[in-house]
Design a protein around this motif. Sequence first.
Motif, PDB file in Angstrom:
ATOM      1  N   TYR A  50       7.743   2.558  -5.979  1.00  0.00           N
ATOM      2  CA  TYR A  50       8.426   1.756  -4.965  1.00  0.00           C
ATOM      3  C   TYR A  50       9.907   1.608  -5.309  1.00  0.00           C
ATOM      4  O   TYR A  50      10.269   1.408  -6.476  1.00  0.00           O
ATOM      5  CB  TYR A  50       7.804   0.357  -4.863  1.00  0.00           C
ATOM      6  CG  TYR A  50       6.342   0.367  -4.502  1.00  0.00           C
ATOM      7  CD1 TYR A  50       5.935   0.500  -3.177  1.00  0.00           C
ATOM      8  CD2 TYR A  50       5.361   0.270  -5.491  1.00  0.00           C
ATOM      9  CE1 TYR A  50       4.587   0.523  -2.851  1.00  0.00           C
ATOM     10  CE2 TYR A  50       4.009   0.297  -5.167  1.00  0.00           C
ATOM     11  CZ  TYR A  50       3.631   0.421  -3.848  1.00  0.00           C
ATOM     12  OH  TYR A  50       2.295   0.455  -3.524  1.00  0.00           O
TER      13      TYR A  50
ATOM     14  N   VAL B 243      13.036  -0.764  -5.133  1.00  0.00           N
ATOM     15  CA  VAL B 243      13.193  -2.221  -5.078  1.00  0.00           C
ATOM     16  C   VAL B 243      14.673  -2.591  -5.129  1.00  0.00           C
ATOM     17  O   VAL B 243      15.460  -1.954  -5.826  1.00  0.00           O
ATOM     18  CB  VAL B 243      12.429  -2.914  -6.219  1.00  0.00           C
ATOM     19  CG1 VAL B 243      10.929  -2.815  -5.998  1.00  0.00           C
ATOM     20  CG2 VAL B 243      12.790  -2.317  -7.583  1.00  0.00           C
TER      21      VAL B 243
ATOM     22  N   SER C 206       6.758  -8.345  -5.478  1.00  0.00           N
ATOM     23  CA  SER C 206       5.919  -7.968  -4.345  1.00  0.00           C
ATOM     24  C   SER C 206       5.078  -6.732  -4.624  1.00  0.00           C
ATOM     25  O   SER C 206       3.953  -6.618  -4.156  1.00  0.00           O
ATOM     26  CB  SER C 206       6.832  -7.642  -3.180  1.00  0.00           C
ATOM     27  OG  SER C 206       6.765  -8.368  -2.226  1.00  0.00           O
ATOM     28  N   HIS C 207       5.654  -5.759  -5.381  1.00  0.00           N
ATOM     29  CA  HIS C 207       5.006  -4.455  -5.559  1.00  0.00           C
ATOM     30  C   HIS C 207       4.397  -4.257  -6.941  1.00  0.00           C
ATOM     31  O   HIS C 207       3.701  -3.250  -7.155  1.00  0.00           O
ATOM     32  CB  HIS C 207       6.020  -3.337  -5.311  1.00  0.00           C
ATOM     33  CG  HIS C 207       6.542  -3.271  -3.904  1.00  0.00           C
ATOM     34  ND1 HIS C 207       5.725  -2.997  -2.834  1.00  0.00           N
ATOM     35  CD2 HIS C 207       7.784  -3.446  -3.396  1.00  0.00           C
ATOM     36  CE1 HIS C 207       6.449  -3.000  -1.719  1.00  0.00           C
ATOM     37  NE2 HIS C 207       7.689  -3.274  -2.035  1.00  0.00           N
TER      38      HIS C 207
ATOM     39  N   LYS D  31       0.458  -3.665  -7.318  1.00  0.00           N
ATOM     40  CA  LYS D  31       0.007  -2.392  -6.750  1.00  0.00           C
ATOM     41  C   LYS D  31       0.411  -1.232  -7.654  1.00  0.00           C
ATOM     42  O   LYS D  31      -0.400  -0.331  -7.939  1.00  0.00           O
ATOM     43  CB  LYS D  31       0.605  -2.198  -5.356  1.00  0.00           C
ATOM     44  CG  LYS D  31       0.125  -0.939  -4.642  1.00  0.00           C
ATOM     45  CD  LYS D  31      -1.347  -0.997  -4.292  1.00  0.00           C
ATOM     46  CE  LYS D  31      -1.743   0.183  -3.408  1.00  0.00           C
ATOM     47  NZ  LYS D  31      -3.187   0.195  -3.116  1.00  0.00           N
ATOM     48  N   SER D  32       1.652  -1.251  -8.127  1.00  0.00           N
ATOM     49  CA  SER D  32       2.112  -0.196  -9.027  1.00  0.00           C
ATOM     50  C   SER D  32       1.302  -0.203 -10.316  1.00  0.00           C
ATOM     51  O   SER D  32       0.851   0.841 -10.805  1.00  0.00           O
ATOM     52  CB  SER D  32       3.596  -0.388  -9.341  1.00  0.00           C
ATOM     53  OG  SER D  32       4.091   0.674 -10.117  1.00  0.00           O
TER      54      SER D  32
END
Length: 375
Positions: A154, A156, A164-165, A168-169
């Motif tokens: 992602y 950023v 936020s990510h 998931k990462s």
Amino acid sequence: MDPRKILVLGIGNAQADLLKWCKEQELEVHACSYTNMGRGMHDADHFALIDIKDTGKIRQYVNDHKIDFIYSIGSDIAMPTIARVAEDSDLFSFINFNTANICQNKVRLREALGADFKYNIPFRRAAEVAGFSDWNIYPAIIKPVDSQGQRGIYEVESFEAVQSHFDKSSSFSSNGEVIIEKYLSGDEISINAYVFDNEVKFFYVSDRISYSEYPGGIIKEHLYPSKYAHLEKDLKVLVAETIHKLDIGNGPVYFQICIVNEVPYIIEVAPRFDGCHMWRLIKMTKGIDLLEIAMTHLLTGKINPSSFLTSEGDTNSRYRLKFLAQPPQSRVKYSTGQSASGQLYTEHYYEEGDVVPEMNGYIEKTGYCIDRIEP
């Protein structure tokens, strides 16, 4: 005389070229994967349901079946297993385990290159999002430290975006660690090189075009010749210094590079073939069959110097390797316009009507074609 046995790690689209080559050479082809769903399955004489990261089980399979060679292409996660099992079982390997382990992990790679290496970029690792709270270089990129295929990557602009990510990462990383790197704004190129006895014998630069509408640098196409061919001298220095730092003494090496104000920076180094079938584009444009060279090298420990003699064709044209792609979970449909003028080769991964499997979650490869772009 019984045929020699090779174990190929993986049966997916990246391995299909290798499995087919091995079958055509009348080797006894063994393959393994965590799933029996893969296009290369039909070229394997024997298949075992084994995760390619499971070094112990792969080693046991090699010993039980008296395997002569072990290899894979286009897969980062296969390289440490190959190197470790080869060392333990006294099989030939292009690279040692330490090199494979470094290149398979984005943090270890950055650390091995060194903070003072001019082709490296600022980075940090963390297992918890708080580890990035005082990172102040934005925009940036976050990535799982040891995943492949553009998963969990992602762009950023702030720590809030990192928060936020991050989860998931992290979910794509085997140990939950994430790396953050300075975002590079510039064109990308790929370098495909071949090393024999610590010397670069082959060097090929192509422009790497990714999808601008999706994160993570998902590959769309490669173009040759590169518009950065004039940087060849600097790029050769980058390759030579990098393989020395990483102790890559033999075999294929793939580089993903970002050019910023005419200066190259390393995004990725992999001591393996790329996953983009670039060997086929190289063969069409240079008359050099890197797959044949690599496998002859693996099977005999030698290469023929004349194998690298080029027979480059039309230098006024530009050539393109373009991926066919669709959203995940859609039904495969191939365009009727794929036989356009200038097209040299097409390969489909799936049958029409198949469901496109999800890999990166944005846009998935369903095949590729090579064509000539007239000047």
